[in-house]
Design an enzyme around this catalytic site. Structure first.
Site, mmCIF file in Angstrom:
data_model
loop_
_atom_site.group_PDB
_atom_site.id
_atom_site.type_symbol
_atom_site.label_atom_id
_atom_site.label_comp_id
_atom_site.label_asym_id
_atom_site.label_seq_id
_atom_site.Cartn_x
_atom_site.Cartn_y
_atom_site.Cartn_z
ATOM 1 C CD GLU A 1 -2.602 1.159 2.678
ATOM 2 O OE1 GLU A 1 -3.484 2.021 2.838
ATOM 3 O OE2 GLU A 1 -2.379 0.258 3.518
ATOM 4 C CB CYS B 1 -4.634 -1.869 4.010
ATOM 5 S SG CYS B 1 -3.846 -2.250 5.615
ATOM 6 C CE LYS C 1 -7.208 1.521 3.379
ATOM 7 N NZ LYS C 1 -5.976 1.845 4.156
#
Length: 544
Positions: free
Chosen positions: A45, A150, A114
């Site tokens: 990430e 994540c 994300k």
């Protein structure tokens, strides 16, 4: 049948060094092709900025620097034949997103924003990013593949979206910081998501120390049946290959090497070593200095430092006073010889006496007490800071979390320094870590571990004169500091009311000290600093 060589790139970037991280990506991809005939290389990430970039994300030049980095990657012909899956921040229509992108044949062929932005513990992503809302599924050489980042793995929605969009494989980019036993939590989580989506998950995590955070790697591949196909080691960098095949509308993963998670104490020790090594190296220091008292805290810190950057780069100083026992002097010397660190002895007595002489008129008519004890610690702090300043050593402080919790430390004395390896390590864990380190090779004299702890600031002083036994203290501190239980709830766990109230008052009163303390390696879910934020000036009372 489609077959792909996927490489999990578990590497150690530097926050803010976008050109350096870009070059690291280029070198890594070339190495993956040469060594493993890679078809796909998956990075962590925000790889181009490294994690966490914090308020660097607010700089106007961030967009320009990222654009330049991506253009550099896209123009590198050595990368054109490889799918490069990488994380970076990017502005879209004026909003900043935490993206995972896929670079192939000189183009960005897919981008995913994300969706779940964590705002708890050490995370503060809502301060910087807008959340995405859609799945991203792209053709990876014939395999319908989804991207997630994540925290998306910790929530149910993104996997369900990816499955509904036809994905058969998920690539998950992570910057997941370490705390004790977190790898086992991650494993169970990824297994659950793989079963929910009926697809393999390639989970790639960042490696390295960044200020107080440690990223421990532990990249893995879990197949559609929720079983390990591959697992990289924690705390070790490298390229970890896995082969994916697409048969009968299913993505299958060939078994590769599986490295089991380390037990708790060895993993904590590795985290401390990595945290110290990267802080020293990334800041630009070449050596460290510390006060070696003959006690267990400084003894463990010295061993960690020697393992992190080499004994030849560690400078230990014994600073005896009239209350320093002969045992402490001999144990400090023995440990220095054991480890092979540089060792000096500088008495604080003449400096202390000079201070007292100058203060005598002001102190006239008062009794000797805590002030004089603190002056000893502050004399040692001045000496260590002088040596640090003169020779360019980073000064390591040696206080543990139990002491930091209750304020059993001296501002501008033993709290002087630039980094504290044990800041988040309770006293009982200090003992366990010291014993563990000696199983690798003798690094700490046995008597240092077994004798009663003492600050040796007064005749025959031991820590238990001022504090409950550490076996009790650490349990109370865990309930109050890490679990936020009230005084009554802790008392209900079986602890004496007077002891609980004393400890909690000490913790609350010491907030002003902790706010001025140096940073140190985080190894629990509730370390002081980023995790636990309490006001210094407060009217909060116990029992309310």
């Amino acid at each position: 049948m489609s077959s792909l060589n996927i490489i999990m790139a578990q590497i150690n970037p530097l926050v803010g060094d976008i050109p350096g991280n870009t070059e690291l990506v280029q070198r890594t991809v070339c190495e993956a092709v040469e060594q493993h005939q890679a078809d796909v290389v998956v990075f962590s990430e925000l790889m181009l900025t490294a994690y966490p970039p914090e308020d660097l994300l607010l700089r106007d030049s961030m967009t320009l620097r990222i654009d330049k980095a991506i253009k550099r990657l896209l123009s590198d012909e050595a990368l054109h034949s490889v799918y490069v899956v990488i994380g970076y921040p990017k502005k879209i229509d004026g909003a900043l997103y935490n993206l995972a992108g896929v670079l192939y044949q000189g183009e960005i062929i897919a981008e995913y924003a994300k969706q779940h932005l964590p705002n708890y513990q050490v995370f503060d992503e809502k301060r910087y990013f807008e959340a995405g809302s859609e799945a991203c599924v792209f053709d990876l050489n014939g395999i319908p593949t989804a991207l997630t980042v994540c925290e998306d793995m910790w929530q149910e929605g993104p996997m369900a979206q990816a499955k509904d969009a036809g994905a058969k494989l998920m690539l998950n980019l992570n910057a997941s910081p370490y705390y004790a036993d977190k790898q086992n939590t991650r494993i169970e989580l990824v297994k659950r998501r793989a079963l929910e989506g009926n697809m393999p998950i390639v989970y790639v995590n960042q490696l390295g120390g960044q200020d107080e955070l440690v990223f421990d790697g532990g990249s893995m591949v879990i197949n559609a049946q929720g079983e390990f196909s591959a697992a990289a080691p924690n705390f070790r960098g490298g390229l970890f290959p896995v082969v994916a095949r697409y048969e009968n509308d299913q993505c299958l993963i060939d078994e590769a090497e599986v490295m089991p998670p380390l037990p708790e104490i060895p993993s904590i020790y590795e985290a401390l070593v990595l945290g110290v090594r990267d802080y020293v190296n990334k800041i630009g220091f070449k050596s460290v200095i510390l006060g070696l008292s003959g006690g267990i805290d400084s003894g463990l810190t010295c061993a960690i430092a020697a393992d992190a950057i080499g004994a030849e780069n560690v400078h230990a100083v014994m600073m005896p006073f009239r209350y320093t026992s002969d045992i402490s002097k001999s144990d400090a010397q023995e440990q220095a010889d054991m480890l092979g660190v540089n060792y000096d002895t500088i008495s604080i007595e003449p400096v202390y006496d000079s201070f007292m002489q100058q203060l005598a008129p002001s102190f006239e008519g008062t009794s000797v007490g805590l002030t004089e004890q603190n002056l000893q610690a502050r004399t040692r702090g001045v000496i260590l800071m002088g040596l640090s300043n003169k020779f360019g050593h980073l000064l390591l402080t040696t206080g543990n979390k139990s002491e930091m919790s209750v304020g059993y430390a001296t501002l501008y004395g033993d709290m002087c320094g630039g980094f504290n390896p044990l800041k988040d390590v309770s006293k009982m864990r200090v003992y366990a870590l010291a014993e563990y380190r000696n199983t690798l090779s003798m690094a700490i004299p046995e008597r240092v571990i077994t004798r009663a702890p003492s600050a040796e600031l007064a005749p025959d002083q031991v820590d238990s004169d001022s504090l409950p036994p550490y076996e009790i203290l650490d349990q109370i501190l865990e309930l109050y500091v890490e679990q936020d239980l009230s005084a009554q709830a802790i008392i209900n766990c079986g602890f004496e009311q007077a002891t609980v109230e004393k400890v909690l008052k000490l913790v609350d009163r010491a907030e002003y000290k902790r706010r001025q303390a140096v940073i140190g390696v985080r190894i629990t879910p509730r370390g002081f600093g980023r995790d636990r934020r309490y006001p210094i000036t407060s009217g909060w009372k116990l029992g309310e």
